[in-house]
Design an enzyme around this catalytic site. Sequence first.
Site, PDB file in Angstrom:
ATOM      1  N   ARG A 192       2.434  -3.418   7.725  1.00 37.53           N
ATOM      2  CA  ARG A 192       3.743  -3.420   8.177  1.00 37.53           C
ATOM      3  C   ARG A 192       4.461  -2.201   8.420  1.00 37.53           C
ATOM      4  NH1 ARG A 192       8.771  -7.781   6.663  1.00 37.53           N
ATOM      5  NH2 ARG A 192       9.913  -7.121   8.354  1.00 37.53           N
ATOM      6  N   LYS A 193       3.896  -1.313   7.987  1.00 39.05           N
ATOM      7  CA  LYS A 193       4.758  -0.193   7.961  1.00 39.05           C
ATOM      8  C   LYS A 193       4.439   0.696   9.368  1.00 39.05           C
ATOM      9  CE  LYS A 193       6.303  -0.622   3.919  1.00 39.05           C
ATOM     10  NZ  LYS A 193       5.833  -1.871   3.650  1.00 39.05           N
TER      11      LYS A 193
END
Length: 383
Positions: A192-193
């Site tokens: 998700r980064k």
Amino acid sequence: MRNAPWRDLATEPIPLTRPSTDGAELAAVAEVLDSGWLAGQGPRCAALEADFAALSHRAHAVALNNCTAGLHLALKALGVRPGDEVLVADYSFPATGHAVLYCGGTPVFVDVRPDTGTIAPDLVEAAITSRTRGIVAVDALGVPADWGPLTEIARRHGLFLVEDAACSTGGSYSGRPCGSFGDVAVFSLHARKGVTSGEGGVLVTDDDTLAERVRSEACFGMRSAFDRQAAHALATPAFTDLGYNYKLSDVLAAIASVQLTKLDGFMRDRAAIAARYAALLADVPGVRAPEVPADRVPTWQTYAVTVEEPLDRDALAGELRARGIGCNIGTYALHMQEVYATDARCPESRRLAERHLALPMYSGLTGAEQELVVATLNKIIGG
């Protein structure tokens, strides 16, 4: 809003997040497979470490299998032991508090600013006791913490300072890059980064001894197999201290290295998406766009709006998901988690945990998709 383009969300949902990858990452993986070295602490990890050291203006970087491992090894190397207290930003993923527990220390949760969700420096000062060893501040949801005041407090009280930069690769505070603050900083490469390899983390520091200790303890307390195989003599490791298996594979390191070359573009995309969201949300009742102080550049890893009372944040999220639009909480109020068994009071953190709603945010999110997200939000609220 009424002119937002029609889309069948039952078959084409808009996810909360989506990694931005292409053939370049595939080619990098193929090169690693052809090289014959897939394990950790190999040449691709070394290249990734050099890139992160340059990005964060640090002397050293150590690639690890996740950010949590980095926080654990950082606190262990900084000497956290049973009986020690570590001040921890309350609004964060539990990994931040868990790392203190892994070392036998006690996390003391400190409330956050109502606007940024980052630890409040004045409350840090008030929480210091004779047992306090250090501070772990978090760049919450990709918004940099108040590193100027925090650095001054840590120095004045003789405390270590750790930057949990899990969400802030590419961000900056007062012109300095995230990761350059504190004795140690740790990044995440989770899917998700903004920069990802699926899973992974990178620890950065200017401390030679700490970096070498972390590198060794990430590999059971010994030199890497890649280094040992290059030696002329047969090297048989001796295990004198407890180490861990926290290495990042070279396959994942190669993916992350490609991602880093795209970081500037990712940052531009997310900033434009955030600005568009802010404009679209201006007329949505009861939903407030995030605010960021002018002295910092966020990564917009998460775009979390505040759902104001009397609206029900959880019910709103359920309605969005039922319509094929991904959403989630911002993050957690750690003092509310049973695992910590604390009586701390952090009202601002609790409010953000109960009121933040993360909307879809990723580099490939289109303007039309954003319009549909906000139009759907508006329709749900308006009944």
